[in-house]
Design a protein around this motif. Structure first.
Motif, PDB file in Angstrom:
ATOM      1  N   ASP A  21       0.809  -1.220   0.000  1.00  0.00           N
ATOM      2  CA  ASP A  21       0.000   0.000   0.000  1.00  0.00           C
ATOM      3  C   ASP A  21       0.842   1.270   0.000  1.00  0.00           C
ATOM      4  O   ASP A  21       0.460   2.284   0.572  1.00  0.00           O
ATOM      5  N   ASN A  22       1.992   1.181  -0.623  1.00  0.00           N
ATOM      6  CA  ASN A  22       2.843   2.340  -0.881  1.00  0.00           C
ATOM      7  C   ASN A  22       3.287   3.084   0.378  1.00  0.00           C
ATOM      8  O   ASN A  22       3.448   4.284   0.380  1.00  0.00           O
ATOM      9  N   GLU A  23       3.505   2.376   1.467  1.00  0.00           N
ATOM     10  CA  GLU A  23       4.105   2.992   2.656  1.00  0.00           C
ATOM     11  C   GLU A  23       5.626   2.897   2.498  1.00  0.00           C
ATOM     12  O   GLU A  23       6.117   1.967   1.852  1.00  0.00           O
ATOM     13  N   ARG A  61      11.707   6.481  10.099  1.00  0.00           N
ATOM     14  CA  ARG A  61      10.434   5.979   9.546  1.00  0.00           C
ATOM     15  C   ARG A  61      10.456   6.012   8.024  1.00  0.00           C
ATOM     16  O   ARG A  61       9.427   5.903   7.386  1.00  0.00           O
ATOM     17  N   GLN A  65       9.415   3.935  -1.632  1.00  0.00           N
ATOM     18  CA  GLN A  65       8.042   3.648  -2.027  1.00  0.00           C
ATOM     19  C   GLN A  65       7.894   3.994  -3.492  1.00  0.00           C
ATOM     20  O   GLN A  65       8.745   4.674  -4.073  1.00  0.00           O
TER      21      GLN A  65
END
Length: 163
Positions: A21-23, A61, A65
């Motif tokens: 989910d493109n994190e 973090r 992506q």
């Protein structure tokens, strides 16, 4: 023709990033997920960032992506980013060299060599085929369990300390 293993790695990483989910995903976690060299994978991912296929977010973090939607990233985009855009076959016109070339009229060499023409046609067909397929197409053709397996494996890797 032979492509480096980075093409396989890059395509699997793009597919994985689409399923996650493109994190942002740290490159170390992608390397651990596939049990591949983190150093070499990082080089591949950097090429994909330079080609604007991926984006990179620094920090604790951070990670990589997809820079575009899966339907906007072709397999040819990934191959070109990792292998370059140079033509695969290079004709050096050996037909004009040596004894064979010396005995031939220059008029015979006004048209491209048939071998070079055939090789160029084959390469163009290969490039068109890769340009016609996207990461979204790979997602659609994968077994339905693939996305779940990747997500589950990623969660397992993420739960490990130090990865």
């Amino acid at each position: 023709m032979r492509m480096g293993e980075g093409v396989e790695w890059g395509l699997h990483c793009c597919l994985t990033l689409a399923w996650l989910d493109n994190e942002p995903v740290p490159s170390a976690k992608l390397a651990a997920l596939f049990d591949i060299s983190p150093t070499y994978l990082n080089k591949c991912l950097q090429r994909l960032v330079r080609a604007e296929i991926l984006t990179s977010t620094p920090g604790s973090r951070g990670g990589v992506q997809l820079a575009r939607a899966p339907e906007d990233i072709t397999l040819m985009d990934v191959v070109a980013a990792l292998e370059g855009r140079e033509t695969l076959f290079r004709c050096t016109e050996i037909r004009q060299q040596g004894a064979a070339g010396a005995e031939t009229s220059a008029r015979e060499f006004t048209r491209p060599c048939g071998i070079a023409t055939a090789m160029r046609r084959a390469e163009l067909a290969w490039r068109r085929e890769l340009a016609g397929q996207t990461i979204a197409d790979l997602m659609a053709s994968a077994p339905t369990s693939s996305a779940r397996r990747i997500r589950r494996s990623y969660d397992h890797i993420s739960a490990r300390p130090g990865v």
